[in-house]
Design an enzyme around this catalytic site. Structure first.
Site, PDB file in Angstrom:
ATOM      1  N   LYS A  16      -7.818   7.595   7.345  1.00 17.15           N
ATOM      2  CA  LYS A  16      -7.281   7.207   8.647  1.00 17.15           C
ATOM      3  C   LYS A  16      -8.314   7.385   9.744  1.00 17.15           C
ATOM      4  CE  LYS A  16      -2.433   7.110   7.740  1.00 17.15           C
ATOM      5  NZ  LYS A  16      -1.099   7.703   7.945  1.00 17.15           N
ATOM      6  N   LYS A  58      -1.535  -4.453  -3.564  1.00 20.19           N
ATOM      7  CA  LYS A  58      -0.150  -3.997  -3.424  1.00 20.19           C
ATOM      8  C   LYS A  58       0.516  -4.708  -2.251  1.00 20.19           C
ATOM      9  CE  LYS A  58       1.701   0.349  -2.737  1.00 20.19           C
ATOM     10  NZ  LYS A  58       1.651   1.799  -2.614  1.00 20.19           N
ATOM     11  N   LYS A  93       2.714  -4.675   4.498  1.00 22.12           N
ATOM     12  CA  LYS A  93       2.923  -5.434   5.727  1.00 22.12           C
ATOM     13  C   LYS A  93       1.618  -5.705   6.444  1.00 22.12           C
ATOM     14  CE  LYS A  93       5.502  -3.381   8.437  1.00 22.12           C
ATOM     15  NZ  LYS A  93       6.339  -2.793   9.470  1.00 22.12           N
TER      16      LYS A  93
END
Ligand code: TRP
Length: 335
Positions: free
Chosen positions: A114, A199, A202
């Site tokens: 992140k 995978k 969104k």
């Protein structure tokens, strides 16, 4: 029924769910309600660790609660709460942050990923909350002294850290917490419609995922344009796109259709229109049913909040049993 054992899991209120979230995780949560004492939590505090907008978070929390109720999380059999409505989560987080090593936190790959992601954006801000994210997660789980945590592979390192916190706590203050285990159930890994090497997610864009409450037109068009293969090439090995379609059929319970079409595939049939039609029908049936239930629940948001308020109060009762014991053990005065 194995009511002696408890299950905890959390989900971030990140907006619209897709069929991958449902078939890969939430359908399993629903099933586990029959077997364990389950607590499920919309982890709004975790959602604050990355840049976000207050209005969006507020909307997403309510939507996620409605989504989960529509999917079949059942207040009669499980607790569905909002993390921030059970303030004991944050209190235990502080106590755990004092038995969690700084070095272990620096080695969390999700944190590093992140940070990389944020550093690519302009004016990157990396919050301390992002760093201590796994401590809050450990507190979520251990507040209810949960034995099992149904999560995907990407959360295994966080679970290992939770166990490390438990070991240190138990060593320092006496055996109290169970070491929580990942509950891995055979769930299908749903792949992107447009790029079945990845995978379903969104963040890849709207062509890649099918929303859990998407309308018939959207579902059919996305299945129709799903990437398969050209029917040429290596016929021994099934392409990821075709495998994905078969796996969706099985996951939606259309086992007979799956087996019949698989037989044809094995006999050399490489025309995928019937397979796509079957998948589209199954998904239209699934999303249609869920959409109807969702509309019913969403019609009365006040009732949803009343229910969630009651469940969060029940969660607090359980949490306070744990916290009382913890405060005593770590040397804090009782309130
Ligand atoms: N970190 C989890 C995820 O991103 C969400 C989460 C928060 C969680 N607290 C939890 C999962 C406790 C299981 C148990 O998916």
């Amino acid at each position: 029924m194995n009511r002696q054992h408890s299950v905890f899991s959390g989900i971030q209120p990140t907006g619209e769910l897709h069929i991958g979230n449902y078939l890969g995780a939430i359908a399993n949560w629903v099933k586990l309600q029959d077997e364990y004492e389950c607590t499920y939590c919309v982890v709004d505090l975790h959602a604050m660790t990355m840049p976000y907008e207050a209005a969006t978070l507020r909307r997403n929390i309510e939507n996620m609660l409605i989504d989960l109720l529509a999917c079949g999380i059942d207040p009669a059999r499980a607790i569905l709460c909002v993390q921030s409505m059970v303030p004991e989560h944050t209190e235990l987080t502080w106590i755990f942050s004092c038995v969690c090593s700084y070095g272990d936190l620096t080695r969390q790959t999700q944190f590093k990923d992140k940070v990389d992601q944020l550093e690519d954006t302009q004016g990157a801000f990396i919050s301390a909350g992002l760093f201590t994210y796994p401590v809050l997660q450990a507190a979520d789980i251990l507040l209810y002294r949960a034995d099992y945590v149904p999560v995907g592979k990407d959360q295994e390192q966080h679970l290992e850290l939770s166990r490390e916190i438990v070991r240190r706590f138990n060593f320092q203050f006496g055996e109290y917490f169970p070491e929580p285990q990942v509950l891995s159930t055979e769930t299908p890994k749903v792949l992107s419609m447009a790029d079945p090497t990845r995978k379903m997610s969104k963040s890849l864009g709207p062509k890649h995922y099918i929303g859990l409450f998407e309308d018939e037109k959207g579902v059919r068009s996305k299945v129709k344009s799903a990437v398969t293969d050209t029917g040429a090439g290596d016929l021994e090995k099934m392409s990821p796109g075709v495998e994905n379609l078969f796996s969706l059929l099985r996951a939606t319970g259309k086992v007979d259709t799956h087996n019949a079409l698989m037989q044809e595939y094995k006999a050399g049939n490489r025309r995928y229109a019937p397979l796509k039609d079957a998948v589209a029908d199954a998904l239209v049936e699934l999303t249609g049913g869920l959409r109807a239930r969702r509309a019913e629940i969403a019609a009365d948001p006040a009732a949803v909040w009343k229910l969630v308020g009651e469940m969060s109060a029940r969660a607090r009762e359980k949490a306070n049993v744990t916290l009382r014991e913890v405060r005593q053990r770590v040397g804090l005065p009782l309130r």
